[in-house]
Design a protein around this motif. Structure first.
Motif, PDB file in Angstrom:
ATOM      1  N   LEU A  10       0.823  -1.211   0.000  1.00 34.69           N
ATOM      2  CA  LEU A  10       0.000   0.000   0.000  1.00 34.69           C
ATOM      3  C   LEU A  10       0.857   1.260   0.000  1.00 34.69           C
ATOM      4  N   ALA A  11       2.001   1.215   0.670  1.00 42.54           N
ATOM      5  CA  ALA A  11       2.906   2.367   0.659  1.00 42.54           C
ATOM      6  C   ALA A  11       3.439   2.617  -0.754  1.00 42.54           C
ATOM      7  N   ILE A  12       3.732   1.554  -1.484  1.00 46.50           N
ATOM      8  CA  ILE A  12       4.202   1.696  -2.864  1.00 46.50           C
ATOM      9  C   ILE A  12       3.105   2.298  -3.735  1.00 46.50           C
ATOM     10  N   ILE A  13       1.871   1.812  -3.557  1.00 47.80           N
ATOM     11  CA  ILE A  13       0.746   2.365  -4.307  1.00 47.80           C
ATOM     12  C   ILE A  13       0.567   3.846  -3.989  1.00 47.80           C
ATOM     13  N   ALA A  14       0.701   4.193  -2.713  1.00 49.24           N
ATOM     14  CA  ALA A  14       0.560   5.597  -2.308  1.00 49.24           C
ATOM     15  C   ALA A  14       1.623   6.465  -2.975  1.00 49.24           C
ATOM     16  N   ALA A  15       2.863   6.006  -2.973  1.00 50.43           N
ATOM     17  CA  ALA A  15       3.955   6.791  -3.553  1.00 50.43           C
ATOM     18  C   ALA A  15       3.767   6.972  -5.061  1.00 50.43           C
ATOM     19  N   LEU A  16       3.410   5.891  -5.751  1.00 43.29           N
ATOM     20  CA  LEU A  16       3.199   5.983  -7.196  1.00 43.29           C
ATOM     21  C   LEU A  16       1.976   6.842  -7.517  1.00 43.29           C
ATOM     22  N   GLY A  17       0.915   6.673  -6.730  1.00 44.22           N
ATOM     23  CA  GLY A  17      -0.281   7.476  -6.954  1.00 44.22           C
ATOM     24  C   GLY A  17      -0.033   8.952  -6.715  1.00 44.22           C
ATOM     25  N   LEU A  18       0.733   9.271  -5.677  1.00 42.33           N
ATOM     26  CA  LEU A  18       1.067  10.668  -5.410  1.00 42.33           C
ATOM     27  C   LEU A  18       1.913  11.254  -6.534  1.00 42.33           C
ATOM     28  N   TYR A  19       2.828  10.469  -7.054  1.00 40.72           N
ATOM     29  CA  TYR A  19       3.634  10.947  -8.178  1.00 40.72           C
ATOM     30  C   TYR A  19       2.728  11.340  -9.351  1.00 40.72           C
ATOM     31  N   GLU A  20       1.743  10.495  -9.637  1.00 39.29           N
ATOM     32  CA  GLU A  20       0.822  10.796 -10.733  1.00 39.29           C
ATOM     33  C   GLU A  20      -0.036  12.017 -10.419  1.00 39.29           C
ATOM     34  N   LEU A  21      -0.568  12.070  -9.210  1.00 42.02           N
ATOM     35  CA  LEU A  21      -1.428  13.191  -8.839  1.00 42.02           C
ATOM     36  C   LEU A  21      -0.668  14.506  -8.886  1.00 42.02           C
ATOM     37  N   LEU A  79      -2.098  18.712   0.374  1.00 44.26           N
ATOM     38  CA  LEU A  79      -2.931  17.979   1.336  1.00 44.26           C
ATOM     39  C   LEU A  79      -4.000  17.147   0.647  1.00 44.26           C
ATOM     40  N   LEU A  80      -4.425  17.567  -0.548  1.00 44.80           N
ATOM     41  CA  LEU A  80      -5.358  16.745  -1.316  1.00 44.80           C
ATOM     42  C   LEU A  80      -4.763  15.369  -1.546  1.00 44.80           C
ATOM     43  N   GLY A  81      -3.484  15.323  -1.917  1.00 42.79           N
ATOM     44  CA  GLY A  81      -2.837  14.034  -2.151  1.00 42.79           C
ATOM     45  C   GLY A  81      -2.789  13.177  -0.909  1.00 42.79           C
ATOM     46  N   VAL A  82      -2.521  13.807   0.244  1.00 45.35           N
ATOM     47  CA  VAL A  82      -2.451  13.068   1.510  1.00 45.35           C
ATOM     48  C   VAL A  82      -3.802  12.444   1.841  1.00 45.35           C
ATOM     49  N   VAL A  83      -4.856  13.235   1.711  1.00 45.90           N
ATOM     50  CA  VAL A  83      -6.195  12.753   2.071  1.00 45.90           C
ATOM     51  C   VAL A  83      -6.724  11.775   1.021  1.00 45.90           C
ATOM     52  N   TYR A  84      -6.480  12.074  -0.240  1.00 47.34           N
ATOM     53  CA  TYR A  84      -7.001  11.251  -1.334  1.00 47.34           C
ATOM     54  C   TYR A  84      -6.363   9.871  -1.370  1.00 47.34           C
ATOM     55  N   LEU A  85      -5.054   9.792  -1.114  1.00 41.72           N
ATOM     56  CA  LEU A  85      -4.347   8.516  -1.207  1.00 41.72           C
ATOM     57  C   LEU A  85      -3.941   7.955   0.152  1.00 41.72           C
ATOM     58  N   GLY A  86      -3.316   8.775   0.973  1.00 39.66           N
ATOM     59  CA  GLY A  86      -2.818   8.275   2.252  1.00 39.66           C
ATOM     60  C   GLY A  86      -3.915   7.796   3.177  1.00 39.66           C
ATOM     61  N   PHE A  87      -4.999   8.557   3.288  1.00 44.74           N
ATOM     62  CA  PHE A  87      -6.065   8.195   4.232  1.00 44.74           C
ATOM     63  C   PHE A  87      -6.754   6.882   3.882  1.00 44.74           C
ATOM     64  N   PRO A  88      -7.275   6.697   2.657  1.00 41.77           N
ATOM     65  CA  PRO A  88      -7.953   5.423   2.373  1.00 41.77           C
ATOM     66  C   PRO A  88      -7.029   4.215   2.398  1.00 41.77           C
ATOM     67  N   LEU A  89      -5.780   4.384   1.998  1.00 46.15           N
ATOM     68  CA  LEU A  89      -4.856   3.245   2.052  1.00 46.15           C
ATOM     69  C   LEU A  89      -4.511   2.895   3.491  1.00 46.15           C
ATOM     70  N   LEU A 129      -3.524   5.682 -10.434  1.00 49.06           N
ATOM     71  CA  LEU A 129      -4.789   6.276  -9.998  1.00 49.06           C
ATOM     72  C   LEU A 129      -5.963   5.681 -10.763  1.00 49.06           C
ATOM     73  N   GLY A 130      -5.774   5.441 -12.049  1.00 42.23           N
ATOM     74  CA  GLY A 130      -6.846   4.853 -12.846  1.00 42.23           C
ATOM     75  C   GLY A 130      -7.183   3.436 -12.439  1.00 42.23           C
ATOM     76  N   ARG A 131      -6.212   2.715 -11.892  1.00 41.00           N
ATOM     77  CA  ARG A 131      -6.447   1.343 -11.450  1.00 41.00           C
ATOM     78  C   ARG A 131      -7.042   1.264 -10.051  1.00 41.00           C
ATOM     79  N   PHE A 132      -6.721   2.239  -9.216  1.00 40.35           N
ATOM     80  CA  PHE A 132      -7.108   2.147  -7.811  1.00 40.35           C
ATOM     81  C   PHE A 132      -8.088   3.239  -7.376  1.00 40.35           C
ATOM     82  N   ASP A 133      -8.580   4.043  -8.313  1.00 41.96           N
ATOM     83  CA  ASP A 133      -9.467   5.145  -7.935  1.00 41.96           C
ATOM     84  C   ASP A 133     -10.725   4.665  -7.218  1.00 41.96           C
ATOM     85  N   ALA A 134     -11.349   3.617  -7.738  1.00 39.48           N
ATOM     86  CA  ALA A 134     -12.570   3.098  -7.116  1.00 39.48           C
ATOM     87  C   ALA A 134     -12.274   2.476  -5.754  1.00 39.48           C
ATOM     88  N   LEU A 135     -11.133   1.824  -5.636  1.00 41.21           N
ATOM     89  CA  LEU A 135     -10.763   1.183  -4.369  1.00 41.21           C
ATOM     90  C   LEU A 135     -10.571   2.215  -3.262  1.00 41.21           C
TER      91      LEU A 135
END
Length: 256
Positions: A24-35, A102-112, A234-240
């Protein structure tokens, strides 16, 4: 490729612990890079966003009271963003820069981080599997239903190809899939599984639309190319991301 991904995901869920948190940390880092790449015009304070999001996952995994860990991570994220802003030599558009970070933190960090907490529930592996089943089946069924019967766009300004008919098919099929999955779990009842499915599906759909809003605002077709032909993280995990939050609170409400 898709089958291998499903098998890998289920294996990581089954193992849990450090492997699950690390994934999940890897997903968060990659997702934040994209965001932060999509929102590069707003000049997010990237290092603060990365540390903040990862701290949520680390504290959720490492603290005895995981929910308090998430709160601590959110507080630390605000402090990190404030520090990042204060040490800048120039502070033009600083409010927008902090907000984007902070959008990135809440959008990715919180749900993961919520997924980490969910995995640590007494029946955590099954709880996470319910989310994955609901999200994956909803995505597939709504796509097929839209292709076969879709006529009325449900969000024409955001995602014109998504239809009311597709969403209804996805809701029915995915909720049924969560219910069927629940039949193999002795810790959750049938009606509870139905309610859970009815919560996961709309949340997953909202997560999909939210990511579409971000892409349209940035004028991008895909959030990234990390997954090559499968688009961005983000496109793969947005719904999750949205489905996990809904599933956690409904699961705790119904079962624990």
């Amino acid at each position: 490729m898709a089958v291998a991904g499903v098998v890998l995901a289920l294996a990581i869920v089954a193992v849990g612990g450090v492997a699950f948190a690390l994934a999940l940390a890897i997903i968060a880092a990659l997702g934040l890079y994209e965001l932060y790449s999509l929102t590069a015009a707003a000049r997010p304070l990237r290092w603060a966003g990365y540390l903040g999001a990862l701290s949520l996952i680390v504290f959720a995994w490492g603290m005895d009271d995981a929910e308090h860990g998430v709160l601590l991570g959110l507080g630390l994220s605000v402090i990190l963003v404030a520090i990042a802003a204060l040490i800048l030599p120039r502070r033009d558009d600083i409010t927008a820069r902090m907000a984007t970070t902070l959008l990135g933190v809440v959008y990715l960090g919180f749900p993961l981080a919520i997924l980490v907490i969910m995995r640590d529930l007494p029946d955590g592996a099954g709880a996470v599997v319910n989310v994955l089943v609901g999200v994956w089946i909803f995505d597939t069924a709504s796509y097929v239903g839209g292709r076969m019967w879709g006529k009325r766009p449900i969000a024409p300004l955001t995602s014109p190809k998504k239809t009311v008919e597709g969403a209804v098919v996805g809701l029915v099929v995915a909720t049924g899939a969560v219910w069927i999955a629940g039949l193999y779990m002795d810790w959750i009842g049938g009606w509870q599984s139905l309610i859970l499915g009815l919560a996961i599906c709309p949340a997953a759909f909202l997560g999909d639309l939210f990511e579409s809003v971000l892409k349209r605002d940035a004028g991008a077709k895909d959030s990234g190319r990390v997954l090559l032909g499968h688009g961005g993280v983000l496109g793969r995990f947005d719904a999750l991301l949205f489905g996990a939050v809904a599933a956690y609170f409904v699961t705790v409400w119904l079962v624990y």
